[in-house]
Every structure is written in C-alpha cells, then in structure tokens.
Design an enzyme around this catalytic site. Structure first.
Site, PDB file in Angstrom:
ATOM      1  N   SER A 146      32.961  38.289  47.156  1.00 23.04           N
ATOM      2  CA  SER A 146      33.238  38.552  48.560  1.00 23.04           C
ATOM      3  C   SER A 146      34.579  39.259  48.673  1.00 23.04           C
ATOM      4  CB  SER A 146      33.271  37.250  49.356  1.00 23.04           C
ATOM      5  OG  SER A 146      33.793  37.464  50.658  1.00 23.04           O
ATOM      6  N   TYR A 159      37.235  29.244  50.205  1.00 22.25           N
ATOM      7  CA  TYR A 159      36.196  30.219  49.879  1.00 22.25           C
ATOM      8  C   TYR A 159      36.804  31.447  49.202  1.00 22.25           C
ATOM      9  CZ  TYR A 159      32.343  33.532  50.592  1.00 22.25           C
ATOM     10  OH  TYR A 159      31.349  34.459  50.415  1.00 22.25           O
TER      11      TYR A 159
END
Length: 254
Positions: A146, A159
């Site tokens: 990501s 995250y």
C-alpha cells in the site's frame, strides 16, 4: 501473457475483491490456481464457478494469523498439484484498519494483531512456499502492499508500518534468492472501487476520491489483477524487488 499456461499459482486472500479478480485473470491465462482464504464458503463458490467454465481452481481454508494453517495450506497445494510456480499474497487485516487511529489511540493489541497478520503471516507464508519454488528452479512471488507504507499519513500507523514491512520482505527475498531465479515484487493499489464499495459509497464521495488521480476513472480489481498476472508470468522475469504503484497516478515515487 507469456508462459502462464499450466503454471501452478497459489493465491492467498482470493475469495473476493482483488484476490478474486486475480484468480479469474490467472484462469483466463491458463494457470492452475490454488485458492486460500479464511472465507472458505465464498472461495469454494468462486472455485466451482471457474472450474465449471473449464478452469482448474481448488479452494482451501486457512488463517493468515496461524502458522499451522499456513503450513497445512501449502502441504495441501503440493499434495494436490505436485508443485508450485508462483504465489500471490493478498491478505491483510482490513477490520483493524478501520480502528487504526494514531500512536496515542492505538493500544498494543491493535499493533500486535495488525503486524501478526500483515507482516508475520506474510513471512510465514514465504517461509512455507519458498522451498518449493526453489525446488522448481525459480518462481515468482507478488505481495500486496500500500502507498500507506511510504507516503506518511496522520492516521493508520499500524497498517502503514505493516505495509512498510511487506515492502522490506519483498526486497529481502529478491536480494537473497534472486540469482536462483526467485522473483519477488509488490503491487501497491490505489483506491479500488470493488462491488461492495460501489454499492456502499455515495456519488459525492466517489467524485472526491477521483479528484486526486491522474486518470479519468476509478481503479477496478481487474486493474490490479492484470499487473499481478504480468509479474507472475515469464514476461515479468526482469522485474525483481520492486513496488509497483498501480493507482491511477494518485502518487509518484522514485
């Protein structure tokens, strides 16, 4: 796509979204697909659908947070298919992302849960599959990352840290075993308008999300699937240790 025909590819997190689109694309390219997912009911529906259309897809249940089930998944794949040519690791704890606030609000349990699934689970999956790829004389691995892992955001630190860890795992594998024919890359998707998001998100939010892109449309799961299929194929054999930002031009990086 060059030489995906007949290749045995394990897709982890393949029941829905990007994973399911990738399973479909790999079948179209003639690959034999092992599908691993916690959501075994949906995974089996997809496997049955594609098998009925002439593909070869077998689904198994496993838990990315449990090394025992990871090992059992890989053993089942080897017993059924007799080999392994590629892996797409597409699992992340999305529920944790929804409550991933900042350093002050996140407790240790959220950090441990996120890192256990996203980083440790990925490392254990690599640990279980790499020996089989090496026995094959080489193979391709693609991990889902990501932009959160590199751009810096005011929220989602757990995250983001986990995805930075995934990027590091990718570079480690490419550096350690690249000369043995092992390729490991990551794809870093932008905003992907899945069927679920399309149904749940109002048009105003969709329009706002599109403003930051250098593209006339939102991303679709098939966009990521196409990139993954290329990296798993022999066409991608000169790409190793890279993070591909497949995001409609939302962000750039050297």
């Amino acid at each position: 796509m060059k030489n995906l025909q007949g290749k045995i590819i394990l897709v982890c997190g393949g029941a829905t979204g990007i994973g399911a689109a990738t399973v479909r694309r790999l079948c179209e390219e003639g690959a034999r697909v092992a599908l691993g997912d916690l959501n075994i009911e949906t995974a089996r529906v997809l496997a049955d659908e594609l098998s009925a259309k002439g593909g070869e897809v077998v689904a198994w249940q496993y838990d990315q947070s449990d090394e025992t089930t990871i090992a059992a998944l890989v053993e089942s794949v080897m017993a059924h298919f007799g080999g392994l040519d590629g892996v797409f690791a597409n699992v992340a704890d999305i529920q944790a992302v929804m409550v991933d606030g900042d350093i002050l609000s996140n407790d240790s349990a959220l950090w441990e849960r996120t890192l256990k699934i996203n980083v440790v689970g990925t490392a254990m999956l690599l640990r279980a599959t790499l020996p089989h790829l090496r026995e094959r004389g080489g193979g391709a691995i693609v991990l889902t990352s990501s932009d959160a892992g590199v751009v810096g955001e005011p929220e989602r630190p757990a995250y983001a840290a986990s995805k930075a860890g995934v990027n590091s795992l990718c570079r480690h594998v490419a550096s350690k075993w690249g000369q043995e024919g092992i390729r490991c890359n990551t794809v870093s998707p932008g905003f992907i308008l899945t069927e679920q998001l399309d149904a749940a998100m109002d048009q105003q939010m969709k329009d706002w999300m599109l403003k930051g892109a250098r593209s006339p449309r939102h991303g679709a799961p098939g966009d990521i699937a196409a990139a993954v299929a290329f990296l798993l194929s022999d066409d991608g054999e000169w790409v190793n240790g890279q993070t591909w930002r497949v995001n409609g031009g939302v962000s750039f990086a050297n």
